[in-house]
Design an enzyme around this catalytic site. Sequence first.
Site, PDB file in Angstrom:
ATOM      1  N   PHE A 113      -4.221   3.432  15.102  1.00 12.85           N
ATOM      2  CA  PHE A 113      -4.590   4.451  14.123  1.00 12.85           C
ATOM      3  C   PHE A 113      -5.805   3.974  13.350  1.00 12.85           C
ATOM      4  O   PHE A 113      -5.996   2.773  13.161  1.00 12.85           O
ATOM      5  CB  PHE A 113      -3.435   4.712  13.141  1.00 12.85           C
ATOM      6  CG  PHE A 113      -2.509   5.800  13.615  1.00 12.85           C
ATOM      7  CD1 PHE A 113      -1.679   5.588  14.703  1.00 12.85           C
ATOM      8  CD2 PHE A 113      -2.493   7.044  12.988  1.00 12.85           C
ATOM      9  CE1 PHE A 113      -0.839   6.583  15.160  1.00 12.85           C
ATOM     10  CE2 PHE A 113      -1.652   8.055  13.428  1.00 12.85           C
ATOM     11  CZ  PHE A 113      -0.831   7.827  14.522  1.00 12.85           C
ATOM     12  N   LYS A 169     -13.814   1.146  16.021  1.00 10.02           N
ATOM     13  CA  LYS A 169     -12.544   0.415  15.859  1.00 10.02           C
ATOM     14  C   LYS A 169     -11.819   0.311  17.199  1.00 10.02           C
ATOM     15  O   LYS A 169     -11.229  -0.712  17.523  1.00 10.02           O
ATOM     16  CB  LYS A 169     -11.667   1.133  14.828  1.00 10.02           C
ATOM     17  CG  LYS A 169     -10.512   0.316  14.324  1.00 10.02           C
ATOM     18  CD  LYS A 169      -9.903   0.910  13.059  1.00 10.02           C
ATOM     19  CE  LYS A 169     -10.766   0.654  11.837  1.00 10.02           C
ATOM     20  NZ  LYS A 169     -10.253   1.310  10.635  1.00 10.02           N
ATOM     21  N   PRO A 208      -2.350 -11.615  10.750  1.00  9.57           N
ATOM     22  CA  PRO A 208      -2.564 -11.340  12.182  1.00  9.57           C
ATOM     23  C   PRO A 208      -2.785  -9.845  12.373  1.00  9.57           C
ATOM     24  O   PRO A 208      -2.215  -9.030  11.646  1.00  9.57           O
ATOM     25  CB  PRO A 208      -1.251 -11.776  12.833  1.00  9.57           C
ATOM     26  CG  PRO A 208      -0.239 -11.784  11.739  1.00  9.57           C
ATOM     27  CD  PRO A 208      -0.990 -12.089  10.472  1.00  9.57           C
ATOM     28  N   ASP A 209      -3.629  -9.502  13.331  1.00 14.79           N
ATOM     29  CA  ASP A 209      -3.853  -8.089  13.652  1.00 14.79           C
ATOM     30  C   ASP A 209      -2.925  -7.733  14.811  1.00 14.79           C
ATOM     31  O   ASP A 209      -3.126  -8.173  15.950  1.00 14.79           O
ATOM     32  CB  ASP A 209      -5.326  -7.851  14.013  1.00 14.79           C
ATOM     33  CG  ASP A 209      -5.632  -6.376  14.107  1.00 14.79           C
ATOM     34  OD1 ASP A 209      -4.811  -5.633  14.688  1.00 14.79           O
ATOM     35  OD2 ASP A 209      -6.680  -5.958  13.584  1.00 14.79           O
ATOM     36  N   ILE A 210      -1.904  -6.952  14.509  1.00 15.81           N
ATOM     37  CA  ILE A 210      -0.866  -6.657  15.510  1.00 15.81           C
ATOM     38  C   ILE A 210      -1.443  -5.803  16.637  1.00 15.81           C
ATOM     39  O   ILE A 210      -1.214  -6.061  17.818  1.00 15.81           O
ATOM     40  CB  ILE A 210       0.332  -5.962  14.823  1.00 15.81           C
ATOM     41  CG1 ILE A 210       0.945  -6.947  13.840  1.00 15.81           C
ATOM     42  CG2 ILE A 210       1.366  -5.502  15.829  1.00 15.81           C
ATOM     43  CD1 ILE A 210       1.490  -6.352  12.598  1.00 15.81           C
ATOM     44  N   LYS A 257       8.449 -17.986  -9.439  1.00 16.95           N
ATOM     45  CA  LYS A 257       7.763 -16.896 -10.130  1.00 16.95           C
ATOM     46  C   LYS A 257       6.598 -17.457 -10.944  1.00 16.95           C
ATOM     47  O   LYS A 257       6.772 -18.431 -11.687  1.00 16.95           O
ATOM     48  CB  LYS A 257       8.762 -16.188 -11.045  1.00 16.95           C
ATOM     49  CG  LYS A 257       8.207 -14.928 -11.642  1.00 16.95           C
ATOM     50  CD  LYS A 257       9.215 -14.247 -12.528  1.00 16.95           C
ATOM     51  CE  LYS A 257       8.489 -13.202 -13.361  1.00 16.95           C
ATOM     52  NZ  LYS A 257       9.195 -12.867 -14.571  1.00 16.95           N
ATOM     53  N   LYS A 267     -10.785  -3.335  18.559  1.00 17.35           N
ATOM     54  CA  LYS A 267      -9.382  -3.748  18.678  1.00 17.35           C
ATOM     55  C   LYS A 267      -8.966  -3.917  20.137  1.00 17.35           C
ATOM     56  O   LYS A 267      -7.962  -4.553  20.424  1.00 17.35           O
ATOM     57  CB  LYS A 267      -8.466  -2.707  18.030  1.00 17.35           C
ATOM     58  CG  LYS A 267      -8.784  -2.436  16.561  1.00 17.35           C
ATOM     59  CD  LYS A 267      -7.897  -3.227  15.650  1.00 17.35           C
ATOM     60  CE  LYS A 267      -8.138  -2.810  14.213  1.00 17.35           C
ATOM     61  NZ  LYS A 267      -7.233  -3.488  13.301  1.00 17.35           N
ATOM     62  N   ASP A 282      -4.143  -6.146   5.412  1.00 15.97           N
ATOM     63  CA  ASP A 282      -5.104  -6.978   6.128  1.00 15.97           C
ATOM     64  C   ASP A 282      -5.042  -8.433   5.660  1.00 15.97           C
ATOM     65  O   ASP A 282      -5.350  -9.343   6.408  1.00 15.97           O
ATOM     66  CB  ASP A 282      -6.529  -6.442   5.917  1.00 15.97           C
ATOM     67  CG  ASP A 282      -6.712  -5.107   6.634  1.00 15.97           C
ATOM     68  OD1 ASP A 282      -6.253  -4.997   7.779  1.00 15.97           O
ATOM     69  OD2 ASP A 282      -7.291  -4.171   6.035  1.00 15.97           O
ATOM     70  N   ASN A 300       0.858  -1.196   0.000  1.00 16.41           N
ATOM     71  CA  ASN A 300       0.000   0.000   0.000  1.00 16.41           C
ATOM     72  C   ASN A 300       0.886   1.234   0.000  1.00 16.41           C
ATOM     73  O   ASN A 300       2.107   1.133   0.040  1.00 16.41           O
ATOM     74  CB  ASN A 300      -0.956  -0.028   1.197  1.00 16.41           C
ATOM     75  CG  ASN A 300      -0.208  -0.029   2.507  1.00 16.41           C
ATOM     76  OD1 ASN A 300       0.457   0.946   2.840  1.00 16.41           O
ATOM     77  ND2 ASN A 300      -0.267  -1.135   3.243  1.00 16.41           N
TER      78      ASN A 300
END
Length: 407
Positions: free
Chosen positions: A331, A345, A311-313, A294, A349, A284, A216
């Site tokens: 954030f 959120k 994984p969601d840190i 390749k 979280k 995500d 991203n």
Amino acid sequence: MTDHAILSGKRVLLVIAGGIAAYKSLELIRRLRERGVAVRAVLTAAAARFVTPLSVQALTEDTVYQDMWSLTDESEMGHIRLSREADLVVVAPATANLLARMAAGMADDLAATVLLATDTPVLVAPAMNVRMWTHAATRANMALLERRGVRRIGPNEGAMACNEFGPGRMAEPMEIVDAIAAFFAGEARKPLAGRRAIVTSGPTHEPIDPVRYIANRSSGKQGHAIAAALAALGAEVTLVSGPTQLPDPPGCTVRRIETAREMLAACEAALPADIAVCAAAVADWRVAGESDRKLKKDGGGPPALELTENPDILATLSRPGGRRPALVVGFAAETGDVLAYATAKRARKGCDWIVANDVSPGTGTFGGNDNTVHLIRASGVDSWPTMGKDAVAARLAEAVAGHFEGK
Ligand code: CTP
């Protein structure tokens, strides 16, 4: 404390190098003098072609130093004394040439000699053409200087005297004054001394095969600035960063990772910590069963990529338990309905605070230098005015310090 109270009586040695931005240094001297700062100036030979020593002398109300050889006289001040008799050395403008000479440890004129001889902290305000600033040589020199503890303000992005646009403009005189005040304020106060902090920053790269990845546009600017701001207040900071173009922030231990899973492992390895700030734009999803070869066009049409959740840190670090940092900050980058989404959120979280911002197209937040954020805590929402990412970081670090001081 006001700027004036912090700055009054301080001694700044201002090194002016030869760039068109040198005219702004005259304004800088004025603003510092107004705040009770004693300014003594050293001009390079090139600087004296952009601003006259007479103007500098009139504004500093002190001798202007230009020539190394004139300092050999017993009645004159030696270059060692010149730098030691300052509380801070400020290089503005810091040209590509002077940064290169500093990085190489050269002592080929008075300015470079003073900078080599000094054990006083140094703040540089780079100013140069955008191509010179982005050149690999300048980037390497700046990164090296920052690793050695040199502080930096700017450069800013914008129209330049050479009719180009981009990063390279010297920070405005008042921004430099603020950075000087922040330096002296930080010197005096280390409210986060003894606290450990983990900061995540930048994007993650999730491999598809050995040459392709999902990523991203996160620049890492905000996360890196937060790491630097927490370190400036005395915290022992581990910055866990995805791939970015940024130099390592001063005073931090940097762990470089690529994927979300590596980021989580690096964060867990950095525990225990008192503070965790998750500013990274973690992917995500990753590709399930990445190929170790390749992917080829084999005539069967495009491959279908199956994604699986990363994984969601932030959520992992927020989980209750003995190793949970006392303060976990996340954030929330939202487009529209920022406060509602971000508040939800925070609950989802399990973190303590959420820094929410609007990243809708046109806001310039992603990759830009400014940020407009809302700090969401259990006690309510605090909306901050639009400011530079460094200023957001400094304010957030102050809020973190205030939290531990029980304010
Ligand atoms: N985060 C994280 N690990 C992930 C995903 C996100 O630590 N795998 C953190 C980010 O660093 C940030 C916060 O979680 O602090 C952002 O939440 P996220 O769920 O990524 O927000 P969005 O992607 O915007 O979520 P949604 O799609 O639900 O809006």
